[in-house]
Design an enzyme around this catalytic site. Structure first.
Site, PDB file in Angstrom:
ATOM      1  N   ASP A 109      -4.677   1.098   8.466  1.00  0.00           N
ATOM      2  CA  ASP A 109      -4.956  -0.482   8.407  1.00  0.00           C
ATOM      3  C   ASP A 109      -6.479  -0.615   7.992  1.00  0.00           C
ATOM      4  OD1 ASP A 109      -4.779  -2.948   9.402  1.00  0.00           O
ATOM      5  OD2 ASP A 109      -5.549  -2.037  11.656  1.00  0.00           O
ATOM      6  N   GLU A 110      -6.785  -1.813   7.696  1.00  0.00           N
ATOM      7  CA  GLU A 110      -7.892  -1.875   6.943  1.00  0.00           C
ATOM      8  C   GLU A 110      -8.143  -1.006   5.689  1.00  0.00           C
ATOM      9  OE1 GLU A 110      -9.278  -4.364   8.010  1.00  0.00           O
ATOM     10  OE2 GLU A 110      -9.468  -4.687  10.322  1.00  0.00           O
ATOM     11  N   ARG A 157     -12.970 -15.877  11.515  1.00  0.00           N
ATOM     12  CA  ARG A 157     -12.509 -15.533  13.004  1.00  0.00           C
ATOM     13  C   ARG A 157     -12.344 -16.957  13.876  1.00  0.00           C
ATOM     14  NH1 ARG A 157     -10.686 -11.473  11.671  1.00  0.00           N
ATOM     15  NH2 ARG A 157     -11.159 -12.484   9.831  1.00  0.00           N
ATOM     16  N   LYS A 186      -1.482  -9.429  10.991  1.00  0.00           N
ATOM     17  CA  LYS A 186      -1.284  -8.140  10.731  1.00  0.00           C
ATOM     18  C   LYS A 186      -0.970  -7.297  11.816  1.00  0.00           C
ATOM     19  CE  LYS A 186      -5.156  -6.442  10.080  1.00  0.00           C
ATOM     20  NZ  LYS A 186      -6.335  -5.662   9.937  1.00  0.00           N
TER      21      LYS A 186
END
Length: 797
Positions: free
Chosen positions: A220-221, A617, A34
DNA sequence: CGAGAATAGTTTTTT
DNA sequence: ACTATTCTCG
């Protein structure tokens, strides 16, 4: 140029980069590149399309993300990067308000209040309204106010839709809160958004300016934006309609901070012609990790189906382990970290410490881990924790500085008016507050009114104040006015020194008996160092910019990637990061999912997303670790393994050795803290994986959906080996009282209760002359604590 | 008014 | 357990 930017991208990513005309929604799964995509898109706009950098805005969730993005753009389009508008929504808005806020009556020197400042204002408002803070928690009221603001509701708007008595109270406090904030020329975090929205929606000229300027707006996010943020973006993008939002509904973990996942739906409604691109290829994790995470998240009902895949190999299985308590859990992690980072005969170490992160649900969990790190001599960094700018001495000093630019800042004034002690006590302050309130002025103005300038001569006739109090207030007034006079004539660092000296604060700290006096002075020096970045601006502007930075930048953002430090981090903070090795600790019901989410399906789904974020993660190795019992507020109680573990397919998890491991016989290999601290990384005492596995009998547990995750044998052995594996030092004796009497049941026993049915004994502790038995009942009865003498427990098998 | 003692509340996550 | 706030006394 073009091939450079596009060559590293897959087809989907390229599609998203080239879709520069019109609204665009990018659904980006974890590890789908991303950041690379956003960076490439900006570079493409700059270098290929030829858009001027001043016309692009990209807002991110954290300052860190913004900085990284800027750095990456810089590497492609260096000289253009500084002119890009990049930062958090809050920073973006602060800038807009600083520039144009006067159009809606905002003072140019407005200060920014943080969370604790806000709470002070709420309490003060409640005090003025005579609302009992015991009956209504100020924090709860603040949280309602904040929620209202995030939905763009002002106090007036809020009061019109009051639905309950509580809301009615909130409405009154909110109204008062607005007045107090205005009088202090202060805005809070929510105001930054709310006021920017009003600035843009009510002042056409300003709106035109921003709409013309920002040809491209990227968020973003996006899954973590709130209503106000989206409204601002929509407003700015109204003209050019080049709004690009990037997000992943499965990683929405901030609804408690009023993030509204419905923004994604709103976006599709508001821009029906929006192009949608889904990035489903994962470049980060092994297939095993990805499969496990996918299975977990698919248990959520509220979601958009997404099929993640990766070209990465299968990798190694996921490890699960259980320690007896949080201490042993930490020990397991540290030993495993040791074997992963230790070089063995001729072979270099598999990983560096910087490759590894330990993630947890709540900050408090870091403590046991830190202690273990110290004991094993493993250097570590805790992300977050007590934030630098929230430390007392730093806030004190900042309050003085804020008063210099904005003496009307009542919260800051109250903070330092009697620090160091100047003889201004509760009575005087009450009186001052009353004066301010009656005349609707700031407290500093009230001081000015009540303490006539001594140079005018005459006796100090000072209204309601005693001569002594008036003198003290006059002293304070002089300190502030005096420092204000210095702003033009010295630089920022000198100014800070002057504040320290003239206010008597330096003396106050150095003469205090506080054992942390040195540490506090260090922190103040650190603060001064941070101020050096602003020395090239004229002092007044530099001071403003610095204080704004202090308000909007947490030191989480300034965390560096240190290759030789183990990272300890909350799951929330870990969003957006990646590590070759991830340990998730505290995989227990009540922690993850957190106990406060258990009764609400929506928040339970958010907890699952949080778990998903943590798992994704990991690039290569993932450990899911839990403790059988965990200390909590002094006490300690048993925890059931997290229900999320049940969602992870067994075949993805490392199985315990088929051969029953022998009980651990060795003495624990734990060195005294002193010695291990000086031990070098390569040689500190760690068990081999085999030893670990036999010691951590819970290692490799797998659960099936039907039966509750543990068998009696497993729990007993864990408990026994757990005790033995614990370090001999620092045993908190009181926690495990030895009793002469022997209970009729033991941990691990299966028992039957007349009403609760069958269950397993999780713990049995002396309680007076009886025993308190904790039993996990299988038939949905949950965990119950019973007194052995009272409850008729029948041992079965 | 201030210092120390007693007591209540806290802790999910943070721009 | 730990901290923040309130209470009590000099």
């Amino acid at each position: 140029m073009t091939p450079d930017i596009l060559s590293d991208l897959n087809e989907r990513q390229r599609e998203a980069v080239e879709a520069i005309d019109g609204p665009l929604l990018i659904v980006a799964g974890p590890g789908s590149g991303k950041t690379r995509l956003i960076t490439a898109r900006i570079a493409y706009l700059l270098n290929v399309v030829g858009v001027s950098p001043g016309r692009i805005a990209a807002v991110t969730f954290t300052n860190k993300a913004a900085r990284e993005m800027r750095a990456r753009v810089e590497s492609i389009a260096s000289y253009q990067a500084p002119r890009l508008s990049m930062g958090t929504f809050h920073a973006f808005c602060a800038r807009a308000l600083r520039q144009d806020g006067e159009a809606i009556g905002l003072d140019r020197n407005f200060g920014i209040y943080d969370d604790s400042d806000q709470l002070d204002v709420v309490k003060r408002g409640m005090g003025e309204l005579e609302i009992d803070t015991k009956q209504f928690s100020p924090r709860a009221i603040l949280s309602s106010i904040s929620g209202a603001k995030s939905q763009l509701l002002t106090a007036d708007g809020f009061r019109m839709r009051t639905a309950s008595y509580f809301d009615e109270v909130v409405g009154r406090v909110y109204e008062r809160y607005e007045i107090l904030m205005a009088r202090s020329d202060a805005v809070d975090f929510d105001d930054l958004l709310l006021k920017t929205y009003f600035l843009l929606s009510q002042r056409d000229a300003v709106a035109d300016k921003y709409q013309d300027r920002f040809v491209h707006f990227m968020i973003d996010e996006f899954q973590d934006t709130n209503v106000a943020q989206y409204a601002i973006a929509r407003l700015i993008a109204q003209k050019h309609r080049n709004l690009c939002v990037v997000g992943d509904p499965d990683q929405s973990i901030y609804s408690w901070r009023n993030a509204d996942i419905r923004n994604i739906l709103s976006f599709q409604n508001d821009f029906p012609d929006a192009r949608i691109v889904a990035l489903e290829q994962n470049y980060r994790s092994t297939q095993t990790i990805l499969d496990a995470a996918s299975r977990l998240i698919s248990a959520n009902s509220q979601r958009v189906e997404k099929e993640l895949f990766t070209d990465n190999g299968e990798g190694v299985p996921i490890e699960m382990a259980e320690g007896y308590d949080e201490e042993e859990e930490a020990q397991f992690v540290l030993r495993e970290v040791g074997s992963l980072t230790r070089a063995t005969a001729g072979k270099s170490a598999q990983y560096r410490l910087g490759d590894i992160a330990v993630m947890y649900r709540v900050n408090a969990q870091s403590r046991a881990l830190e202690e273990s790190c110290l004991r094993y001599g493993v250097p570590y960094q805790v992300v977050g924790g007590m934030k630098f700018y929230q430390r007392q001495e730093v806030k004190d000093l900042a309050a003085y500085l804020k008063l210099i630019t904005n003496p009307h800042d009542d919260v800051s004034l109250l903070r330092v008016v009697n620090l160091p002690r100047r003889g201004i006590g509760q009575r005087t302050l009450d009186e001052l507050r009353r004066l301010a309130r009656d005349s609707e002025i700031s407290m500093f103005d009230a001081i000015l009114n009540a303490t006539p300038d001594a140079s005018l001569g005459g006796p100090l006739v000072s209204g309601p104040f005693t001569a002594r109090a008036a003198r003290a207030l006059g002293d304070f007034r002089e300190i502030i006015l005096n420092l204000q006079g210095e702003v033009e004539s010295c630089n920022l660092v000198e100014l800070i020194d002057k504040v320290m000296d003239r206010s008597g604060y330096r003396k106050h700290i150095s003469e205090s008996n506080d054992e942390r006096a040195d540490e506090r002075l260090d922190n103040i020096n650190e603060f001064k160092n941070a101020a050096r970045d602003y020395l090239d601006l004229p002092t007044p502007e530099g001071l403003n910019a610095f204080m704004e930075n202090v308000a909007l930048v947490s030191d989480v953002d300034s965390m560096e990637d240190r290759p030789d430090f183990l990272t300890l981090i909350t799951l929330h903070q870990a969003k957006g990061l990646e590590y070759p090795v991830v340990f998730m600790v505290g995989m227990e019901d009540g922690l993850l999912p957190h106990s406060r989410s258990l009764d609400d399906p929506a928040s339970l789904e958010e907890e699952r997303r949080l778990c998903y974020v943590g798992m994704t993660r990991a690039k290569e190795r993932l450990y899911l670790v839990r403790a059988f019992r965990r200390g909590f507020r002094g006490g300690s109680g048993p925890n059931m393994p997290s229900r999320f573990l049940l969602d992870i397919p067994q075949e993805l998890v490392s199985r315990p050795d088929a051969t029953e491991p022998k009980p651990a016989e060795r003495t624990p290999r734990v060195e005294s803290p002193k010695r291990s601290r000086s031990t070098s990384m390569g040689s500190f005492p760690l068990a081999s994986p085999e030893e670990l596995r036999s010691e951590m009998r819970g290692g490799g547990f797998t659960f099936s959906r039907r039966s509750r995750p543990t068998t009696p044998a497993e729990f007993t052995s864990v408990r026994r080996s757990g005790r033995r594996a614990s370090p001999p030092t620092r045993r908190r004796g009181a926690r495990r009282p030895a009793s002469e009497a022997v209970p009729a049941v033991a941990t691990g026993d299966k028992v039957r209760h007349s009403t609760f049915g069958e269950g397993m004994v999780m713990s049995c502790e002396p309680s007076g002359s009886d025993f308190e038995v904790t039993v996990a009942f299988t038939d949905g009865g949950g965990v119950k604590r019973l007194l052995l003498g009272m409850a008729k427990l029948e041992k079965i098998e």
